[in-house]
Design a protein around this motif. Structure first.
Motif, PDB file in Angstrom:
ATOM      1  N   SER A 190       0.813  -1.221   0.000  1.00  0.00           N
ATOM      2  CA  SER A 190       0.000   0.000   0.000  1.00  0.00           C
ATOM      3  C   SER A 190       0.841   1.263   0.000  1.00  0.00           C
ATOM      4  O   SER A 190       2.036   1.242   0.290  1.00  0.00           O
ATOM      5  CB  SER A 190      -0.930   0.013   1.212  1.00  0.00           C
ATOM      6  OG  SER A 190      -0.179   0.142   2.398  1.00  0.00           O
ATOM      7  N   VAL A 191       0.143   2.362  -0.293  1.00  0.00           N
ATOM      8  CA  VAL A 191       0.726   3.699  -0.205  1.00  0.00           C
ATOM      9  C   VAL A 191      -0.385   4.660   0.230  1.00  0.00           C
ATOM     10  O   VAL A 191      -1.535   4.500  -0.182  1.00  0.00           O
ATOM     11  CB  VAL A 191       1.352   4.150  -1.546  1.00  0.00           C
ATOM     12  CG1 VAL A 191       0.306   4.343  -2.641  1.00  0.00           C
ATOM     13  CG2 VAL A 191       2.160   5.434  -1.379  1.00  0.00           C
ATOM     14  N   ARG A 192      -0.035   5.595   1.068  1.00  0.00           N
ATOM     15  CA  ARG A 192      -0.964   6.670   1.454  1.00  0.00           C
ATOM     16  C   ARG A 192      -0.736   7.797   0.456  1.00  0.00           C
ATOM     17  O   ARG A 192       0.411   8.209   0.221  1.00  0.00           O
ATOM     18  CB  ARG A 192      -0.663   7.136   2.881  1.00  0.00           C
ATOM     19  CG  ARG A 192      -1.665   8.127   3.423  1.00  0.00           C
ATOM     20  CD  ARG A 192      -2.888   7.431   3.938  1.00  0.00           C
ATOM     21  NE  ARG A 192      -3.813   8.403   4.530  1.00  0.00           N
ATOM     22  CZ  ARG A 192      -5.109   8.224   4.583  1.00  0.00           C
ATOM     23  NH1 ARG A 192      -5.647   7.123   4.100  1.00  0.00           N
ATOM     24  NH2 ARG A 192      -5.891   9.127   5.117  1.00  0.00           N
ATOM     25  N   THR A 193      -1.805   8.296  -0.154  1.00  0.00           N
ATOM     26  CA  THR A 193      -1.671   9.312  -1.196  1.00  0.00           C
ATOM     27  C   THR A 193      -2.852  10.267  -1.163  1.00  0.00           C
ATOM     28  O   THR A 193      -3.715  10.187  -0.293  1.00  0.00           O
ATOM     29  CB  THR A 193      -1.510   8.652  -2.584  1.00  0.00           C
ATOM     30  OG1 THR A 193      -1.119   9.648  -3.528  1.00  0.00           O
ATOM     31  CG2 THR A 193      -2.787   7.960  -3.044  1.00  0.00           C
ATOM     32  N   TYR A 242      -8.986   1.386  -2.974  1.00  0.00           N
ATOM     33  CA  TYR A 242      -8.901   2.745  -2.424  1.00  0.00           C
ATOM     34  C   TYR A 242      -9.698   2.741  -1.129  1.00  0.00           C
ATOM     35  O   TYR A 242     -10.900   2.466  -1.141  1.00  0.00           O
ATOM     36  CB  TYR A 242      -9.456   3.754  -3.439  1.00  0.00           C
ATOM     37  CG  TYR A 242      -8.776   3.569  -4.785  1.00  0.00           C
ATOM     38  CD1 TYR A 242      -7.539   4.140  -5.033  1.00  0.00           C
ATOM     39  CD2 TYR A 242      -9.344   2.762  -5.762  1.00  0.00           C
ATOM     40  CE1 TYR A 242      -6.891   3.932  -6.244  1.00  0.00           C
ATOM     41  CE2 TYR A 242      -8.696   2.544  -6.968  1.00  0.00           C
ATOM     42  CZ  TYR A 242      -7.474   3.129  -7.210  1.00  0.00           C
ATOM     43  OH  TYR A 242      -6.817   2.906  -8.398  1.00  0.00           O
ATOM     44  N   SER A 254      -9.623   3.891   3.476  1.00  0.00           N
ATOM     45  CA  SER A 254      -9.174   4.796   4.544  1.00  0.00           C
ATOM     46  C   SER A 254      -9.206   6.254   4.082  1.00  0.00           C
ATOM     47  O   SER A 254      -8.260   7.012   4.300  1.00  0.00           O
ATOM     48  CB  SER A 254      -7.768   4.420   5.035  1.00  0.00           C
ATOM     49  OG  SER A 254      -7.766   3.096   5.523  1.00  0.00           O
ATOM     50  N   TYR A 273      -6.065   9.293   1.082  1.00  0.00           N
ATOM     51  CA  TYR A 273      -6.622   7.942   1.145  1.00  0.00           C
ATOM     52  C   TYR A 273      -5.474   6.959   0.953  1.00  0.00           C
ATOM     53  O   TYR A 273      -4.355   7.345   0.620  1.00  0.00           O
ATOM     54  CB  TYR A 273      -7.714   7.733   0.087  1.00  0.00           C
ATOM     55  CG  TYR A 273      -7.244   7.982  -1.331  1.00  0.00           C
ATOM     56  CD1 TYR A 273      -6.735   6.952  -2.112  1.00  0.00           C
ATOM     57  CD2 TYR A 273      -7.292   9.261  -1.883  1.00  0.00           C
ATOM     58  CE1 TYR A 273      -6.280   7.195  -3.402  1.00  0.00           C
ATOM     59  CE2 TYR A 273      -6.856   9.502  -3.176  1.00  0.00           C
ATOM     60  CZ  TYR A 273      -6.350   8.459  -3.929  1.00  0.00           C
ATOM     61  OH  TYR A 273      -5.910   8.697  -5.199  1.00  0.00           O
ATOM     62  N   THR A 274      -5.749   5.688   1.163  1.00  0.00           N
ATOM     63  CA  THR A 274      -4.748   4.640   0.988  1.00  0.00           C
ATOM     64  C   THR A 274      -5.103   3.815  -0.238  1.00  0.00           C
ATOM     65  O   THR A 274      -6.269   3.465  -0.434  1.00  0.00           O
ATOM     66  CB  THR A 274      -4.692   3.730   2.234  1.00  0.00           C
ATOM     67  OG1 THR A 274      -4.305   4.537   3.351  1.00  0.00           O
ATOM     68  CG2 THR A 274      -3.700   2.593   2.062  1.00  0.00           C
ATOM     69  N   THR A 275      -4.094   3.513  -1.045  1.00  0.00           N
ATOM     70  CA  THR A 275      -4.255   2.604  -2.184  1.00  0.00           C
ATOM     71  C   THR A 275      -3.518   1.315  -1.849  1.00  0.00           C
ATOM     72  O   THR A 275      -2.371   1.349  -1.403  1.00  0.00           O
ATOM     73  CB  THR A 275      -3.661   3.210  -3.471  1.00  0.00           C
ATOM     74  OG1 THR A 275      -4.353   4.417  -3.773  1.00  0.00           O
ATOM     75  CG2 THR A 275      -3.809   2.244  -4.649  1.00  0.00           C
ATOM     76  N   VAL A 276      -4.204   0.181  -2.045  1.00  0.00           N
ATOM     77  CA  VAL A 276      -3.623  -1.135  -1.819  1.00  0.00           C
ATOM     78  C   VAL A 276      -3.658  -1.895  -3.139  1.00  0.00           C
ATOM     79  O   VAL A 276      -4.699  -1.940  -3.799  1.00  0.00           O
ATOM     80  CB  VAL A 276      -4.422  -1.936  -0.757  1.00  0.00           C
ATOM     81  CG1 VAL A 276      -3.839  -3.332  -0.570  1.00  0.00           C
ATOM     82  CG2 VAL A 276      -4.479  -1.188   0.569  1.00  0.00           C
TER      83      VAL A 276
END
Length: 154
Positions: A15-18, A57, A59, A68-71
């Motif tokens: 994941s990444v928070r973006t 997509y 959080s 938001y977070t992408t996983v």
């Protein structure tokens, strides 16, 4: 757009928070995809329930204009083994609006579909939305990617 009920399911991935602010997601999400492919993350996920790749997509801080977070990951049958550096995420059961993005991979057809979604008045939950990259997403000239948007229960 079609509305359908989706049963809950499990995903393991990276994941990444973006955020969409200042086009940050346009940098972060392709970098996440690059890492996913380069490191062969899908091959490292235990208990896979198929080969489809899910771009999730979740959080959301508020809505699509906030962080938001992408996983990126694969559907799994259990969370018994979650590799270090990966996260487990359960997609909640519920009503989802389904949009289908179609086109050439090189022309950003998925992002273009998101632009339409963001301007469509939907009773969005902003819990978890996802794209599914399955067999129909493999044709670079005419790919199909379903996009599922969580809806408030009506």
């Amino acid at each position: 757009m079609i509305q359908e009920y989706i049963a809950s399911f499990k995903v393991i991935g990276i994941s990444v928070r973006t955020t969409n602010e200042n086009n940050q997601a346009a940098t972060d999400i392709p970098a996440l995809w690059e890492r996913f492919m380069k490191e062969e993350i899908a091959r490292q996920i235990p208990n896979k329930a198929g080969d489809d790749i899910y771009s999730i997509y979740t959080s959301y801080e508020k809505d699509h204009t906030r962080p938001y977070t992408t996983v990126l990951g694969c559907r799994v049958t259990s969370f018994d083994q979650v590799p270090s550096g990966m996260e487990a995420l359960e997609i909640a059961a519920g009503n989802y609006a389904c949009f289908t993005a179609t086109g050439k991979m090189s022309e950003g057809f998925v992002f273009n579909e998101w632009l339409k979604i963001w301007s469509t008045p939907l009773p969005r939950k902003y819990t978890t939305d996802f794209e599914v990259y399955g067999a129909k997403a493999q044709d670079p000239e005419y790919a199909e990617v379903p996009i599922f948007i969580a809806l408030e229960n009506e």
